[in-house]
Write a protein that holds these residues in place. Sequence first.
Motif, PDB file in Angstrom:
ATOM      1  N   LEU A 201       0.821  -1.216   0.000  1.00 56.82           N
ATOM      2  CA  LEU A 201       0.000   0.000   0.000  1.00 56.82           C
ATOM      3  C   LEU A 201       0.851   1.260   0.000  1.00 56.82           C
ATOM      4  N   GLY A 202       2.169   1.090   0.048  1.00 52.92           N
ATOM      5  CA  GLY A 202       3.067   2.236   0.000  1.00 52.92           C
ATOM      6  C   GLY A 202       3.566   2.702   1.353  1.00 52.92           C
ATOM      7  N   LEU A 203       3.222   2.002   2.413  1.00 54.27           N
ATOM      8  CA  LEU A 203       3.661   2.385   3.750  1.00 54.27           C
ATOM      9  C   LEU A 203       5.070   1.863   3.999  1.00 54.27           C
ATOM     10  N   VAL A 204       5.903   2.684   4.615  1.00 55.05           N
ATOM     11  CA  VAL A 204       7.284   2.280   4.850  1.00 55.05           C
ATOM     12  C   VAL A 204       7.648   2.261   6.339  1.00 55.05           C
ATOM     13  N   ASN A 205       6.957   3.062   7.136  1.00 54.97           N
ATOM     14  CA  ASN A 205       7.277   3.163   8.565  1.00 54.97           C
ATOM     15  C   ASN A 205       6.444   2.141   9.341  1.00 54.97           C
ATOM     16  N   ILE A 206       6.847   0.876   9.253  1.00 63.04           N
ATOM     17  CA  ILE A 206       6.071  -0.224   9.841  1.00 63.04           C
ATOM     18  C   ILE A 206       6.915  -0.924  10.904  1.00 63.04           C
TER      19      ILE A 206
END
Length: 398
Positions: free
Chosen positions: A26-31
């Motif tokens: 989904l394009g999230l990187v800060n996980i």
Amino acid sequence: MKNLSILVLEDEPFQRLIAVTALRQLGLVNIHEAEDGASALSLLKSCGGVDIAFCDLRMAGMDGAAFLRHASQAGVIRSVILSSEVEPELRQATIAMIRCLGLDFLGDLGKPFDMQRAAGLLERHAALPARIEAFTTTSAPPTLEEILEGLAQGEFEPFFQPKVCMESGELHGAEVLARWRHPQRGLLSPGHFLPVMERHGLIDRLFWQLVEQGLELQQELARSGRQVNLAFNIHPRQLGNLDIAERVGLALESAGLPGSGLTFELTENGLVEAPAASLESLVRLRLMGCGLAMDDFGAGYSSLDRLCELPFSQVKLDAAFVRKLNNQPRSRAIISSAVAMADAMDLTLVVEGVETNEQRDRLLSLGCKVAQGFLFARPLDRSSFRNLLANHPQPGIH
């Protein structure tokens, strides 16, 4: 949405991998990810917290419920998405707990992980109004001295949650909810200060501060030709004070506003506690043109009796019936009966707790018209509420 920070709290490695992979797609990187509540808390304290926690409930060691309590107290999460296989009753109790903790509940993802639904729930977070952090690293409640100072300094303010026509989107008014903009603790919800206020007899003082600010907003709107009904929650003990109707009347006269712009909401259980003098206060308020709503209808034990005795103009159906729409057929029967009863008694029925389009569609099919809930708007501060009104046409007379 890509800038959101996320925690995936899941004890099963494969499920956690699926969730993290989908969120990255989904394009999230800060996980961030954790397998139990204790390690999640340690991780969040070291990184400064996250915007959203995807939270499983059943885990070894510290379970999801305990994690949410500790995380809310530490101020390391803002919003929660449940991702757990539990019974409907347990799920609803957990949702209620999340809200009592002052966290934003975005929705229930369930299992297996559904990327499309997750994207929709993440969008809900993006739509939330900005807020000051409501928690500090201490969970100690504010003191009486802090509350008295806050009242004296005008730190308590009204937030407005709209009541909306589900079919047309027209605003039927708004419920006024108290918030405390604390200079150190941030924006606090009623759960942080109302218990102390009740113990020390300060509810009336808070009530009149909210009424004064609400009338100021109505005056401002009236100058631009706009009217909006504002509903204030009233404590049963206040009704025993025979000058409440007189004070409302004087406040309306001083503001140059009609009584029809105000509604007073009373809980069903609160009415059981109300003294006999409350009847006179309710009658006098209705004579002024003010509305009177029975709040949380169906949550107590004497709803029908009180509807016959007291001059209500509105009934607010408890949110519990909406939450049970999908898994309890009897809830649909109760809602249909409430619609028929309200129509027969010439009362406006407001359905509380509407959070999804599916719930709205089901309620419309059952004959419901007016609703309140996160699907339409969360409680808004004065500026945000004015902006919302500016984008809505003036409703007709209902």
